[in-house]
Write an enzyme that holds these catalytic residues in place. Structure first.
Site: not given
Ligand code: GLU
Ligand code: ZN
Length: 497
Positions: A263-266
Site C-alpha cells: 500500500s502507498k502507506r507502507d
C-alpha cells in the site's frame, strides 16, 4: 519473438499528484520508459491533476524531483513541453467540456438525473433480488417530459457514457485475451453535476488526443479498460483521436508484508525514503524492474541500458510480484560496489555534507581525504547514507568526536578494554613512521604477542577508541588516514581518567 509495433510507440506516464510518490508509481514509469526507449518511441509525462481536493503542488514537485533523481528523461511533458500540450490536465478543462458536449450531441453519452440516494436504493433492490448492482440505465432514454420534470426540480445532471450492449474483448499485452461481459460494465459517469470532468473521461480522452499507442499500468486499473476501449470507439466516431485505441498491458500487483498488496502507506513504498537512505537510483530501478520482469533466468543485476535493450512487454509476468526489501538492498549494494571509486566518493558527498561533516563542494583537504578513504569503505557499504557512520570519524572535528555509548561500554570501558587501549597508546607513541604497516606491526606486537590476546579482542577496543564504533573501515588504514596526532589523542581520550 518480436513485439515490434507497427507505428511509432507513444506511451505515457500519468501520475495524479496526490500524496508522496510510491514504489508502484516508479515501477510503472520504468516499464513505460523502458518500452519507449526499446522501441525508439516517445515517453510522455502527463500530470493528472483534475482533482483539486486531493492534488497538491507539493506532491507534483516531489514527483518531478523523484523522476529526475531516478534519471528518467521524458520527451514531452512538464518542463520540456511538446506538440500535444498542455501536459497538466488542470490546464485542459476547455477541451474536456467541448468533447463532453460532442459526446452528448452524438448520443454517445446522456444526462443522468438520478440522485445518489436513488442510485443506492436501486442497487440495494438489485442485490436483494439477486441481480448485479450497478447503473441500471434509468436515464438512458428519458422522454422530454421526464427530463423537463427533473430540470424543473432543479436537479443538475451528470454526463453518463452509454456503454455498448456487447461484450468487450481485448488482447492484453501481459495477460493475453480478456473479455468483459456487458452486464458487468454499466454506463458510467464522465462529468459531475457541477461540470467537473472525471478520470473516466480525461484519462482516455487525453490518451486519444496525445496519440498514445500503448498503455502500461497497474493491474488495479484493469476494470476500467473495457470502459476506456468503448470510449475510444465513441471518440473515434465523433472524430476525436486517431480512431485506433491504444494497446493495454496491465502490470502485476506488488505484494508487501503478509501477502497483502503493497500500500502507498507502507513505509517501504515511499520513494523518497530510498533516496534519503542512500539508495543509488540505478540500484532501485534494477530492483523495481524485477517486479514483473526478468532479464534472464539466472541473472538479476543489470543496468538501465541493458534493460532498455532487452525489454519485451510480452515477457512481463502477470503473477503478483513480491516486494522484498532485503533483496532491494542487496541489489543496491551490488551497484554501489560496482561504481568507480571516484564516482562512489562523489555520491557520498551530499550525505556527508547533510551530516555536517564536510563542505559541499569539498575543500581540497576533504577531497583528498575522501579520495583516500572511499576505497576502504565502498565494499562495506550497502547504501550511501552509511558513509556518514563509516567516515564520520575522519571528518568530524576533534571536539565533536564521541564514542558510540553501547560500543564503548562493551569494548572500551571494561577492564580488558582499558588494558588494551593503554598498551596500544604506549606502543604507538614511540612509532617512527606512521604507516598502515608500521601501525599494524606495533599493535600486533604489543597486543597479540605481549598481551597474548586474540586479534578480535585486541583490535575491537582500539577500533572503537579510534573510530567510535565497532563497525568501521579497516583499522590500520583508518589510523594512517586519521594521522598520528589525532589517533594518539583518541587513545588518550579513551583511557578513563
Ligand atoms: N492518474 C492515474 C493514476 O494515477 C493514471 C492511471 C492510468 O495509468 O490510466 O492512477
Ligand atoms: Zn439516471
Amino acid at each position: 519473438m518480436t513485439d515490434a509495433p507497427a507505428s511509432p510507440v507513444r506511451v505515457r506516464f500519468c501520475p495524479s499528484p496526490t500524496g508522496s510518490p510510491h514504489v508502484g508509481l516508479a515501477r510503472t514509469a520504468l516499464f513505460n520508459w523502458a518500452f519507449a526507449r526499446h522501441h525508439g518511441g516517445t515517453f510522455v509525462f502527463r500530470v493528472e491533476d483534475t482533482d483539486a481536493a486531493r492534488d497538491s503542488q507539493e506532491s507534483y514537485d516531489t514527483i518531478l524531483e523523484v523522476m529526475r533523481w531516478l534519471g528518467f528523461d521524458w520527451d514531452e511533458g512538464p518542463e520540456v513541453g511538446g506538440d500535444f500540450g498542455p501536459y497538466r490536465q488542470s490546464e485542459r478543462f476547455d477541451t474536456y467540456a467541448e468533447v463532453a458536449d460532442k459526446l452528448l450531441a452524438a448520443g454517445k453519452a446522456y444526462h443522468c438525473y438520478c440522485s445518489q440516494a436513488e442510485l443506492d436504493e436501486r442497487n440495494e433492490k438489485a442485490r436483494a433480488e439477486g441481480r448485479t448492482p450497478g447503473y441500471d440505465g434509468h436515464c438512458r432514454d428519458l422522454g422530454d417530459e421526464a427530463r423537463a420534470a427533473y430540470v424543473e426540480e432543479g436537479r443538475r445532471p451528470v454526463v453518463r457514457f452509454r456503454m455498448p450492449d456487447a461484450a468487450i474483448t481485448f488482447d492484453d499485452l501481459v495477460r493475453g485475451e480478456i473479455t468483459f461481459q456487458s452486464e458487468h460494465v454499466p454506463d458510467y459517469v464522465l462529468v459531475r453535476g457541477n461540470g467537473h470532468p472525471l478520470y473516466t473521461l480525461v484519462n482516455p480522452l487525453d490518451d486519444a488526443l496525445m496519440e498514445i499507442t500503448h498503455v502500461l499500468r497497474g493491474e488495479d486499473l484493469l476494470s476500467s479498460t473495457p470502459r476506456q476501449i468503448a470510449l475510444h470507439a465513441a471518440l473515434a466516431e465523433i472524430g476525436v483521436g486517431s480512431g485506433t485505441p491504444p494497446r493495454f498491458g496491465h502490470l502485476p500487483y506488488v505484494m508487501g508484508q503478509g501477502n497483502r498488496k503493497l500500500s502507498k502507506r507502507d513505509p517501504e513504498a515511499n520513494l523518497l525514503g530510498y533516496r534519503d537512505q542512500g539508495f543509488l537510483p540505478e540500484g532501485l530501478l534494477n530492483y523495481l524492474a524485477l517486479l514483473g520482469w526478468a532479464i534472464a533466468e539466472d541473472r538479476d543485476i543489470f543496468s538501465m541500458e541493458e534493460m532498455v535493450a532487452a525489454f519485451e512487454i510480452d515477457r512481463v509476468n502477470p503473477n503478483p510480484a513480491r516486494f522484498d526489501l532485503k533483496k532491494a538492498e542487496a541489489i543496491n549494494a551490488t551497484h554501489l560496489r560496482a561504481l568507480p571509486v571516484e564516482e562512489a566518493a562523489r555520491r557520498m558527498v551530499p550525505f556527508l555534507h547533510a551530516a555536517g561533516l564536510v563542505d559541499d563542494p569539498l575543500s581540497r583537504e576533504e577531497s583528498s581525504l575522501l579520495a583516500a578513504a572511499s576505497p576502504l569503505v565502498q565494499e562495506r557499504m550497502g547504501n550511501l547514507a552509511e558513509s556518514v557512520d563509516m567516515l564520520g570519524f575522519l571528518f568530524v572535528a576533534e571536539d565533536g568526536f564521541a564514542l558510540d555509548p553501547a560500543d564503548a561500554a562493551k569494548l572500551v570501558e571494561t577492564e580488558d578494554g582499558q588494558t588494551v587501549v593503554r598498551a596500544a597508546r604506549e606502543a604507538l607513541g614511540s612509532l617512527d613512521a606512521w604507516t598502515t604497516e608500521s601501525i599494524e606491526a606495533a599493535l600486533r606486537s604489543a597486543l597479540i604477542e605481549d598481551l597474548g590476546l586474540k586479534p578480535r579482542n585486541a583490535f575491537g577496543a582500539v577500533r572503537v577508541a579510534i573510530t567510535g564504533r565497532r563497525i568501521s573501515p579497516p583499522l590500520f588504514e583508518s589510523m594512517e588516514l586519521l594521522g598520528r596526532e589525532r589517533s594518539l589523542a583518541r587513545l588518550d581520550g579513551a583511557v578513563a581518567a
